[in-house]
Design an enzyme around this catalytic site. Structure first.
Site, PDB file in Angstrom:
ATOM      1  N   GLY A  69       0.793  -1.228   0.000  1.00 18.21           N
ATOM      2  CA  GLY A  69       0.000   0.000   0.000  1.00 18.21           C
ATOM      3  C   GLY A  69       0.821   1.271   0.000  1.00 18.21           C
ATOM      4  O   GLY A  69       0.340   2.319   0.455  1.00 18.21           O
ATOM      5  N   LYS A 118       7.901   9.140  -8.320  1.00 20.20           N
ATOM      6  CA  LYS A 118       8.106   7.689  -8.488  1.00 20.20           C
ATOM      7  C   LYS A 118       9.246   7.518  -9.489  1.00 20.20           C
ATOM      8  O   LYS A 118       9.017   7.288 -10.677  1.00 20.20           O
ATOM      9  CB  LYS A 118       6.818   7.029  -8.985  1.00 20.20           C
ATOM     10  N   GLU A 138       8.622   7.584  -3.699  1.00 14.32           N
ATOM     11  CA  GLU A 138       8.215   6.191  -3.486  1.00 14.32           C
ATOM     12  C   GLU A 138       9.175   5.250  -4.193  1.00 14.32           C
ATOM     13  O   GLU A 138       9.451   5.402  -5.392  1.00 14.32           O
ATOM     14  CB  GLU A 138       6.798   5.939  -4.000  1.00 14.32           C
ATOM     15  N   ILE A 195       3.900  -9.032  11.921  1.00 14.52           N
ATOM     16  CA  ILE A 195       4.826  -8.884  13.047  1.00 14.52           C
ATOM     17  C   ILE A 195       6.236  -9.250  12.612  1.00 14.52           C
ATOM     18  O   ILE A 195       7.189  -8.487  12.825  1.00 14.52           O
ATOM     19  CB  ILE A 195       4.370  -9.746  14.241  1.00 14.52           C
TER      20      ILE A 195
END
Length: 218
Positions: free
Chosen positions: A12, A35, A116, A153
């Site tokens: 994302g 970009k 990005e 995690i």
């Protein structure tokens, strides 16, 4: 300058970059989205690539901008930039020194430049450089976006371990989708425990736009 990377592709980055830029611009912080390298694109028939979306947003500030102004290496192959470049343009390796100069030129006009990357931190750009090397060369701050699925995690901790070993300021933010109710019972309990012991807490992106803007600007 803020460099946005991720735990992996499809986490994302583009969505979060656009939301953060929109927030910053709404707060009076003139922000542009760049970009510099993009793969898996076909500009002749598809105008919905990451850079096209950035251009759409950027033109609200400067109607004269074109795709070539904000995205400099573009490849058809859906792969790491190094592989796409070697296959499609083997005599023109990606020049990160030139990119660094071009990207820093935007800092003369904009309060915040958001860059990005492609994929995650270790995605190869050349045989010698990956996305993390590029961010370090830019002397940018790092915003690392994590997915919100099972496994986040491990992904966050691995990236945190890597980023801690380098001299750059960074934040890790989880891109929490609105319909992911499992996150709150599966992953959030550990993130909260981690944050009690860390001087660089992992945040939820959608709840932390003000914090992330302040981080990028400080």
């Amino acid at each position: 300058m803020l460099f946005i990377s991720a735990t992996n592709t499809n986490a994302g980055k583009t969505t979060c970059a656009r939301l953060l830029a929109q927030y910053c611009n709404a707060c009076g912080v003139k922000t542009i989205l760049l970009k510099p390298i993009e793969t898996g694109v076909n500009d002749a028939i598809n105008h919905s690539s990451d850079a096209h979306l950035f251009l759409q947003d950027n033109r609200l500030l400067d109607r004269s901008l074109t795709l070539k102004d904000i995205s400099f290496y573009r490849y058809h192959k859906v792969s790491a930039p190094l592989i796409a470049q070697q296959e499609e343009d083997p005599n023109a390796p990606i020049d990160t020194d030139n990119l660094t100069q071009r990207l820093h030129n935007f800092t003369k006009t904009y309060d915040l430049v958001i860059v990005e990357g492609a994929g995650g931190l270790c995605v190869p750009i050349t045989l010698e450089e990956n996305m993390l090397d590029f961010a370090l060369k830019l002397k940018a701050k790092m915003l690392l976006i994590s997915h919100d699925n099972l496994g986040l995690i491990n992904d966050c901790l691995l990236n945190d371990f890597l980023l801690k070993s380098h001299q750059l300021d960074y934040k890790i933010a989880i891109n929490l989708k609105g319909n992911n109710t499992a996150f709150h019972s599966i992953s959030l309990p550990y993130i909260e425990l981690f944050n009690t012991r860390s001087n660089n807490p992992i945040v939820i992106f959608q709840q932390s736009l003000k914090v992330l803007m302040s981080f990028a600007l400080k």
